[in-house]
Design a protein around this motif. Sequence first.
Motif, PDB file in Angstrom:
ATOM      1  N   ARG A 162       4.011  20.973  65.386  1.00  0.00           N
ATOM      2  CA  ARG A 162       4.966  20.237  64.548  1.00  0.00           C
ATOM      3  C   ARG A 162       4.790  20.586  63.071  1.00  0.00           C
ATOM      4  O   ARG A 162       5.755  20.640  62.319  1.00  0.00           O
ATOM      5  CB  ARG A 162       4.781  18.729  64.755  1.00  0.00           C
ATOM      6  N   LEU A 163       3.557  20.805  62.645  1.00  0.00           N
ATOM      7  CA  LEU A 163       3.295  21.103  61.231  1.00  0.00           C
ATOM      8  C   LEU A 163       3.658  22.535  60.863  1.00  0.00           C
ATOM      9  O   LEU A 163       3.703  22.867  59.672  1.00  0.00           O
ATOM     10  CB  LEU A 163       1.818  20.846  60.922  1.00  0.00           C
ATOM     11  N   LEU A 164       3.902  23.402  61.856  1.00  0.00           N
ATOM     12  CA  LEU A 164       4.308  24.772  61.551  1.00  0.00           C
ATOM     13  C   LEU A 164       5.742  24.866  61.072  1.00  0.00           C
ATOM     14  O   LEU A 164       6.108  25.806  60.363  1.00  0.00           O
ATOM     15  CB  LEU A 164       4.151  25.661  62.797  1.00  0.00           C
ATOM     16  N   LEU A 165       6.586  23.901  61.464  1.00  0.00           N
ATOM     17  CA  LEU A 165       8.029  24.051  61.268  1.00  0.00           C
ATOM     18  C   LEU A 165       8.534  23.727  59.859  1.00  0.00           C
ATOM     19  O   LEU A 165       9.454  24.401  59.388  1.00  0.00           O
ATOM     20  CB  LEU A 165       8.758  23.176  62.292  1.00  0.00           C
ATOM     21  N   PRO A 166       8.040  22.707  59.141  1.00  0.00           N
ATOM     22  CA  PRO A 166       8.650  22.374  57.838  1.00  0.00           C
ATOM     23  C   PRO A 166       8.760  23.539  56.861  1.00  0.00           C
ATOM     24  O   PRO A 166       9.803  23.700  56.229  1.00  0.00           O
ATOM     25  CB  PRO A 166       7.736  21.258  57.301  1.00  0.00           C
ATOM     26  N   PRO A 167       7.755  24.412  56.704  1.00  0.00           N
ATOM     27  CA  PRO A 167       7.942  25.529  55.759  1.00  0.00           C
ATOM     28  C   PRO A 167       8.992  26.540  56.198  1.00  0.00           C
ATOM     29  O   PRO A 167       9.404  27.372  55.385  1.00  0.00           O
ATOM     30  CB  PRO A 167       6.543  26.177  55.706  1.00  0.00           C
ATOM     31  N   SER A 168       9.426  26.501  57.476  1.00  0.00           N
ATOM     32  CA  SER A 168      10.425  27.464  57.936  1.00  0.00           C
ATOM     33  C   SER A 168      11.850  26.984  57.715  1.00  0.00           C
ATOM     34  O   SER A 168      12.800  27.648  58.140  1.00  0.00           O
ATOM     35  CB  SER A 168      10.224  27.768  59.423  1.00  0.00           C
ATOM     36  N   SER A 169      12.039  25.851  57.060  1.00  0.00           N
ATOM     37  CA  SER A 169      13.385  25.360  56.780  1.00  0.00           C
ATOM     38  C   SER A 169      14.018  26.195  55.675  1.00  0.00           C
ATOM     39  O   SER A 169      13.363  26.980  54.977  1.00  0.00           O
ATOM     40  CB  SER A 169      13.339  23.887  56.382  1.00  0.00           C
ATOM     41  N   MET A 170      15.335  25.995  55.497  1.00  0.00           N
ATOM     42  CA  MET A 170      16.062  26.763  54.482  1.00  0.00           C
ATOM     43  C   MET A 170      15.740  26.303  53.071  1.00  0.00           C
ATOM     44  O   MET A 170      16.163  26.938  52.109  1.00  0.00           O
ATOM     45  CB  MET A 170      17.565  26.639  54.730  1.00  0.00           C
ATOM     46  N   CYS A 171      14.987  25.201  52.935  1.00  0.00           N
ATOM     47  CA  CYS A 171      14.574  24.755  51.609  1.00  0.00           C
ATOM     48  C   CYS A 171      13.524  25.677  51.004  1.00  0.00           C
ATOM     49  O   CYS A 171      13.346  25.697  49.781  1.00  0.00           O
ATOM     50  CB  CYS A 171      14.034  23.327  51.679  1.00  0.00           C
ATOM     51  N   CYS A 172      12.799  26.400  51.839  1.00  0.00           N
ATOM     52  CA  CYS A 172      11.747  27.305  51.374  1.00  0.00           C
ATOM     53  C   CYS A 172      12.272  28.735  51.350  1.00  0.00           C
ATOM     54  O   CYS A 172      13.267  29.061  52.019  1.00  0.00           O
ATOM     55  CB  CYS A 172      10.520  27.209  52.275  1.00  0.00           C
ATOM     56  N   PRO A 173      11.634  29.620  50.621  1.00  0.00           N
ATOM     57  CA  PRO A 173      12.081  31.008  50.568  1.00  0.00           C
ATOM     58  C   PRO A 173      12.063  31.681  51.932  1.00  0.00           C
ATOM     59  O   PRO A 173      11.400  31.236  52.873  1.00  0.00           O
ATOM     60  CB  PRO A 173      11.074  31.671  49.609  1.00  0.00           C
ATOM     61  N   ILE A 174      12.804  32.759  52.049  1.00  0.00           N
ATOM     62  CA  ILE A 174      12.965  33.454  53.327  1.00  0.00           C
ATOM     63  C   ILE A 174      11.659  34.076  53.803  1.00  0.00           C
ATOM     64  O   ILE A 174      11.494  34.356  54.999  1.00  0.00           O
ATOM     65  CB  ILE A 174      14.059  34.534  53.195  1.00  0.00           C
ATOM     66  N   ASP A 175      10.692  34.271  52.903  1.00  0.00           N
ATOM     67  CA  ASP A 175       9.417  34.865  53.300  1.00  0.00           C
ATOM     68  C   ASP A 175       8.699  34.018  54.344  1.00  0.00           C
ATOM     69  O   ASP A 175       7.996  34.549  55.218  1.00  0.00           O
ATOM     70  CB  ASP A 175       8.529  35.055  52.070  1.00  0.00           C
ATOM     71  N   TYR A 176       8.850  32.696  54.261  1.00  0.00           N
ATOM     72  CA  TYR A 176       8.179  31.825  55.226  1.00  0.00           C
ATOM     73  C   TYR A 176       8.793  31.989  56.613  1.00  0.00           C
ATOM     74  O   TYR A 176       8.072  31.960  57.625  1.00  0.00           O
ATOM     75  CB  TYR A 176       8.277  30.370  54.760  1.00  0.00           C
ATOM     76  N   ARG A 177      10.104  32.146  56.695  1.00  0.00           N
ATOM     77  CA  ARG A 177      10.739  32.349  57.999  1.00  0.00           C
ATOM     78  C   ARG A 177      10.386  33.720  58.569  1.00  0.00           C
ATOM     79  O   ARG A 177      10.210  33.870  59.784  1.00  0.00           O
ATOM     80  CB  ARG A 177      12.256  32.202  57.863  1.00  0.00           C
TER      81      ARG A 177
END
Length: 1168
Positions: free
Chosen positions: A1007-1022
Amino acid sequence: MDRKQQIIGSVIERKPGASASTSTTKDLRGMGSQHRSKSTFTRGREEASRKGGKERVREVPVIQTTLNEIVAPRRSTLDGVAVRRAGGGRREVSEENQRRVEDMSQEELEQERRDILERFGTGVGDILRKAKDAKEKRERESSKKCAVVSEGKVSTKPEEMENEVVHEVNFSLSPPSPWCALSRNSTRPPSRADRKLRFAELIPEDVHVYQSAPPSPKRKTLALMAPSASDREDKSIISLVRESSPVALQSNGTDELAELEEGTPEDIRRRFFPNMPVDDPTLAWITSHPSHDPTSPSSLRFDLTGTPISASLSTSIPTHLGLHHHAEGTHAGYTIDDIFTLSRSTMPAQRATMLDVLARIAKGLGIEELRERILASGIEAMSQQGSVGIMAVDALWVCIVGWDQELVDIEGVEFVESIPPSLVADESNGSKKPATRRDPISTLPLDYLLSQISEALSTGALPETSLAQLLDILHRLGQYSNDYATAIVAETKLLSSVLSVFLLAPIPPAPTSPLPNPLVIQLLSTLALASRSNASTAANYADALLRFVVTLPPESPYSQSLAIALLASTLEFYTVLASYGLYASIATTAAEHFHSLGNYVLSKCISKRSMSAWSNLLAAWIVCATDPHQTTPSHEILWSQVDVWAAVWITVAAWLQDARVNGIKGGEEASRRLLNATVVSQSIENLQHFLQQLASIDNSLESTETEILVGLTEISKEMKALVAVLRLWLSCTSPLSDDSLALPGTTPDLRLAQACTIIQRVLLGDEDFTQQTLEHMMTRWNVPNAVWENRDMDIIMPFCVHSVRPQLDEEEQYEDVQPLTLTPRSIALAATQRVPSLSTLRLRLGRDFGVPLPRDWSYTPLDYLLQSRTSPIFKVLPSNWSASETDVTRSVLLLGKTMREVLRAHSLGSGFSMTREETVFGCMKVFMLEHGQNQENDSLQDEAFRDGAVGSFMADLLTPFFWANASSALVHLSRRFLGSSTPFYHFYTEFLGLYDSISFSHLLFTRLLLPPSSMCCPIDYRKLLWVNFHHTLRTIRTPVEDVLTGDLVQYLYPVKSDKAIVATYLGALVTSDASHSFLRFVAAHYIAAHIWKDLQPGGESIDEERADKLIKAVITQGDRNTVKEVVPYKQDPLFPSRCYKQSGVWKDERLHQVERWGLKERLQGLLA
């Protein structure tokens, strides 16, 4: 004689008729390459022998004079030859030109006339007429001269003839040396050596006479208008500007010809240098400078009063006003660059004038970009004597003191702003933002500036006004920062010069001596507030101020207002010293005088400032007397001396006793008004009024910093009154238990919630109070007894206390700040009484400053565990402290859960409870405890996140945020823990690596892996999750309902067309790497959004070629379920289970799309 003859050699006088320039010209132009080892005489002999000349004559020739060589005939002959050569040639040219003109047609004449005007200008007619008249005049004089010579007598004396011959030869026939023409000293080229520069003759109409400059400096100079038509008729007015009138050559009744504007560079070139090319560098002096944009800041012009001049007015202002003395003389006024250039002039009057203009510009316009340059110009010139130094000091005063003069009376805070690193990476958009602009005061060469001020004060070379400005500058620099204040105190003889010049005047004052300046005492207080060491130095001048206490205002030789100001400033300075435990002995040595002062304050004093200063001084001395061991030196003041100040309370008590007899209901109303009713209610009402007013000012776009500052000042006054009343009330109220925080009517839960809010609002200097509050918070709560039996709260208490007062190296340690309320402990430990600026506090909070505590303060022990290798707290832990990481983690999560529940129970959670991002990041720290551990030796049972209690507490903390509002604060929140040098991307990379190595699909971990992969963060995280760690996607089975966001749009939009991400989405979808999870839903959404046009926000176009490839890849590589997820997918947004079961006209549009791709038959059933 023989030797002389050999030296002279063959010298033969040239015959009079010989050409003088033949041999010279030949030698210069036809000179070949010669052997440089031969002398000039050797080469001359060889050349003569080659020509077959005679052998060298070694005898001195004898000059023979005959009657045929008499001067007059020769001169007349030479003159005649010259006249015939010159006159004959000119006549032939003139006759030839006359014949050519007579043979020309009318059209040819007009064409030649136009060519002449174009080449020589419109005034060529006047020039030709003048040249013709001059030529005729010379011919007449030459003819008369020839006639006189021919009629004169001829001299027959040999001496006269010889002299005349020599004179004639030297004057008429000696050729000019060619090296003279090639010499560097020649200012004109040979081609213009015979040309003369002529100027137009002035006539009375060419000059204007205006009224002279006003004799009084107070009289404002006005821009004068050009003469009107009626003024031209007045013969007494003469114009300095020549009005251009068309000049045309009239020939054969032709029309007036057009002309160039007189005085332009091209007109000058055509008139006087017609043969010179236009781009000749020697004519650069007549070329006008390129015009600048009058609207640009660099082209803005000012007059000598610092007033801007408009572009239209700058071209019409007369030249006698002194506004054209610069490089670009066609416009009146000086640009900023002109003013700065002239401010370094070697002429004192000009330099002083320009420094005055700079000061006026800074005062009138307040252009921040010019402030630093004006400061540099003022500092450079302040060492000069006379008017230059005076104007330099004035410019410094405007830029240092006058720039923000409303800050003069604000004490207790530094003004210096802390600037972050020059470029700070903005991870939200991948760009870099420039740092905040530095304060010009921070760029001052402080050592040089202070030395110049000290020298100026010691010599007294400046007038009183300038010296007073220097005092203002010193005070403002002392307010700026603690370092500046320390530098002022350390400057040799500076403070002693300040006191001798401005304060220590004779009593009674002499008629010519200056009056004492209270700002000197305020300067001492400002410097003492900066540091304890400064206060120790300033205390050496405290005895000199007793004169203003001994002589009270009614008996003072000064005016009433000045005497009160001096007394109040002295008492405030003594209060500052007493706050450090310094100079408290004066209460004993001058007890009689302070007793008289107390009587004056209680009976005759009408100054609120004096009464407040006296009360604050008594309060500080009472704190010093509470524990005499804390003063410096110890036992400077004793508690027995407090009786001297009992008169204040005796007066209050007498009033209350009298109210019991004469007041209503035995004085109950008076007692109530004294304690709380009137003062408290009035203070609260005023505070609410000023808060509303400040909020309206802050929200207004037209509000200024001065208005906001005035509002904050008024609020601080009301807050001081309210704090004083509350202290009095708390002092009179007995607590219900030994717990000093327990007040009547408070429950344990409410007391805990109040304590949690208080520690988040304390200021620097309240560290002792914060530690005391934390100790009371760690008491028994309504939790299982096993928690208290294991003393879980005790094991995290050292970490919480350490976070309040970080123990850094001495070089990095920020000095202890004096709290607002003095305590015996604070007067001994406080190193400064000024708090840092807000920017400094925010930049260094958590590293140098422990308070105020952040909302996630309960997670602080985890920070120390993650930094266990470098954190100094493990060196100072109690000897009986023994706990594992799991024990610490349990206590931390329990504390965080308890704080959130009690805050929400009492409606305090919105501003003081942890946010979603803070909770998520805190739980991520729990998993990161395993980073860097030796996994071979540690068993799974030793991993903290696998503990049952830890997992339960984390689940309870995260559950309320499953459907909360999402935001992008996670990246910014991490900077407080990671610092500016470690980006959150690095932390997330290690977090993913840790998950890949030890998680075994842990539910909370995924569950904690997913928040940084949202569109609010830069594309590098995705990319990191979907591309670099794509092998972990099949282990992430978090359902949509458990994602830590309630707004799925944060994960779905905007749709970005990154090829690597789209390819990964397609691979995860067709290979079932992300089956039955939230990640599969995200992949289906992005693939469908790149295929169907109706899913694009705003109806944007799609890449048809990519869409064709994607839909065919889904059909050919994916299974039936994958095709059913992509083809009918429609996001509205709705719950994911309904995204595949909608209908609408959008299906018809998709049928047209698949028809173009040739897939209608295969997909028609899904889009029916």
